[in-house]
Design an enzyme around this catalytic site. Structure first.
Site, short mmCIF file in Angstrom:
data_model
loop_
_atom_site.label_atom_id
_atom_site.label_comp_id
_atom_site.label_asym_id
_atom_site.label_seq_id
_atom_site.Cartn_x
_atom_site.Cartn_y
_atom_site.Cartn_z
N ARG A 266 5.72 7.01 1.78
CA ARG A 266 4.51 5.98 1.12
C ARG A 266 3.10 6.59 1.67
NH1 ARG A 266 4.01 -0.38 1.51
NH2 ARG A 266 5.02 -0.17 -0.52
N HIS B 189 3.97 3.19 -8.10
CA HIS B 189 5.00 2.56 -7.42
C HIS B 189 6.34 2.47 -8.06
CE1 HIS B 189 6.50 0.45 -4.13
NE2 HIS B 189 5.87 -0.91 -4.08
N GLN C 41 9.24 0.00 -7.01
CA GLN C 41 8.91 -1.44 -7.34
C GLN C 41 9.11 -1.37 -8.85
OE1 GLN C 41 7.51 -4.11 -5.32
NE2 GLN C 41 7.92 -4.98 -6.75
N ASP D 9 -0.68 -8.51 -8.99
CA ASP D 9 -0.80 -7.83 -7.67
C ASP D 9 -2.09 -8.03 -6.98
OD1 ASP D 9 -0.37 -5.98 -5.51
OD2 ASP D 9 -0.61 -4.15 -6.99
N CYS E 92 4.51 -8.24 -6.79
CA CYS E 92 5.36 -7.34 -6.04
C CYS E 92 5.44 -7.72 -4.40
CB CYS E 92 4.60 -5.92 -6.09
SG CYS E 92 2.90 -5.82 -5.94
N ARG F 246 14.83 -5.02 -4.73
CA ARG F 246 14.13 -3.87 -4.19
C ARG F 246 15.44 -3.03 -3.59
NH1 ARG F 246 8.96 -2.84 -2.96
NH2 ARG F 246 9.91 -0.84 -2.84
N1 NVA Z 1 -1.26 -2.32 -5.26
C1 NVA Z 1 -0.83 -2.87 -3.93
C2 NVA Z 1 0.55 -2.88 -4.04
C3 NVA Z 1 1.52 -3.34 -2.61
C4 NVA Z 1 2.81 -3.22 -2.69
C5 NVA Z 1 -1.27 -1.54 -2.85
O1 NVA Z 1 -1.26 -0.62 -3.22
O2 NVA Z 1 -1.62 -2.18 -1.73
N1 CP Z 2 5.81 -4.46 -2.78
C1 CP Z 2 6.07 -3.95 -1.88
O1 CP Z 2 6.10 -2.48 -1.90
O2 CP Z 2 6.17 -4.27 -0.50
P1 CP Z 2 5.66 -3.50 0.91
O3 CP Z 2 4.30 -3.18 0.85
O4 CP Z 2 5.91 -4.52 2.03
O5 CP Z 2 6.82 -2.52 0.95
#
Ligand code: NVA
Ligand code: CP
Length: 310
Positions: free
Chosen positions: A111, A138, A141, A229, A269, A297
């Site tokens: 990540r 993502h 997801q 989101d 998400c 997930r």
């Molecule tokens: N768009 C959000 C998704 C979190 C799962 C982010 O990147 O923080």
């Molecule tokens: N939806 C998602 O990716 O959640 P986290 O940021 O908690 O991993």
């Protein structure tokens, strides 16, 4: 094991990465959905599939769902993982990090802030790299989300998914998967926050219908699912206040839900900021399937790992 589940071609394991949804062909995507169903219904059958396989999990940003579901998925498949939290490539060059990890572990889940970090890890490492969220995509997801829609509606072809809010990483991945699977994707965002035009073009090049609008009501009209989101993603905290103002007309609330059909499901998400992109009433309504998404997930990532590593 994999070959018995589908007649469609399967990846040549250990030679491929999931840098973005673009790495998945339509057949591979369909295969993952099929395998997710098997893994979810008969988990014991896969309890030793990753015996003596180890993965590295790298997290430059916080996570609840992604980290825990990867850790659990790997353990429940008989493997194990090690986790590193913090910036990648600060203490030593990323190309060296990649070439350490591939000597010790069979795959890397990362990540990251910048998609370039995923691309560089993939190009330097000899083991598969899975994108666990970047600024652009993502994909893990989206796999769980599409599987959740398949559970709910059985047939994906022709389904209409409306995304309300920021045309960001989650929207990009959903758009690409929907296009691959002949679903219609509509995205309603404030001007200036539309999805990346290059990714919209890529989705359309798959043959998908992608509608970009600034009218949330147009997006949810006759939609089967509405998705949102957070308005300020991880790394955009300094813009949060300004975004609150800009995105205010894009809240998913009871009034917007009423503008769609009564069967329209609500998706998120997570994490959700209640009172911002969605109201508490909508997250708790009977049509909300956001915890099914979170559960899936785990199952979808098991299928992905099996396809890449088994
Ligand atoms: N768009 C959000 C998704 C979190 C799962 C982010 O990147 O923080
Ligand atoms: N939806 C998602 O990716 O959640 P986290 O940021 O908690 O991993």
């Amino acid at each position: 094991m994999a070959a018995t589940l589908s007649s469609t071609p399967v990846w040549k394991a250990q030679t491929r990465d999931l840098k973005s949804d673009l790495d998945l062909t339509r057949d591979e995507l369909s295969y993952i959905l099929e395998l997710t169903e098997k893994v979810k219904s008969t988990p014991a059958r896969y309890a030793k599939s990753l015996d003596r396989r180890y993965l590295t999990l790298l997290f430059e940003k916080p996570s609840l769902r992604t980290r825990l579901t990867f850790e659990l998925a790997i353990k429940q498949l008989g493997g194990d993982s090690v986790t590193v939290i913090g910036p990648i490539g600060d203490r030593e060059p990323l190309k060296d990090v990649a070439r350490n990890l591939d000597r010790w572990t069979n795959g890397i889940v990362a990540r990251v802030f910048e998609q370039q970090t995923i691309d560089d890890l993939a190009s330097w490492s000899r083991v598969p790299v899975i994108n666990a969220l970047s600024d652009l995509y993502h994909p893990c997801q989206a796999l769980a989300d599409i599987f959740t829609l398949r559970e709910r509606f059985t047939n994906l072809k022709g389904l209409k998914l409306a995304f309300i809010g920021d045309g960001n990483n989650v929207a990009h991945s959903l758009m690409l998967c929907c296009a691959r699977l002949e679903m219609e994707f509509r995205v309603a965002c404030p001007r200036g926050y539309e999805p990346n035009p290059r990714i919209v073009e890529q989705a359309r090049a798959f043959g998908g219908t992608v509608v970009v609008t600034s009218d949330p009501r147009e997006a949810v009209f006759s939609a089967d699912a509405v998705y949102t989101d957070v308005w300020a993603s991880m790394g955009q905290e300094s813009e949060a206040e300004e975004r609150l103002r800009i995105f205010e007309p894009f809240q998913v609330n009871e009034s917007l839900m009423a503008a769609g059909p009564s069967h329209m499901v609500f998706m998120h998400c997570l994490p959700a900021k209640r009172g911002q992109e969605v109201t508490d009433e909508v997250t708790e309504c009977p049509n909300s399937i956001m915890f099914d998404q979170a559960e899936n997930r785990l199952h979808a990532q098991k299928a992905l790992l099996l396809m890449m590593l088994d």
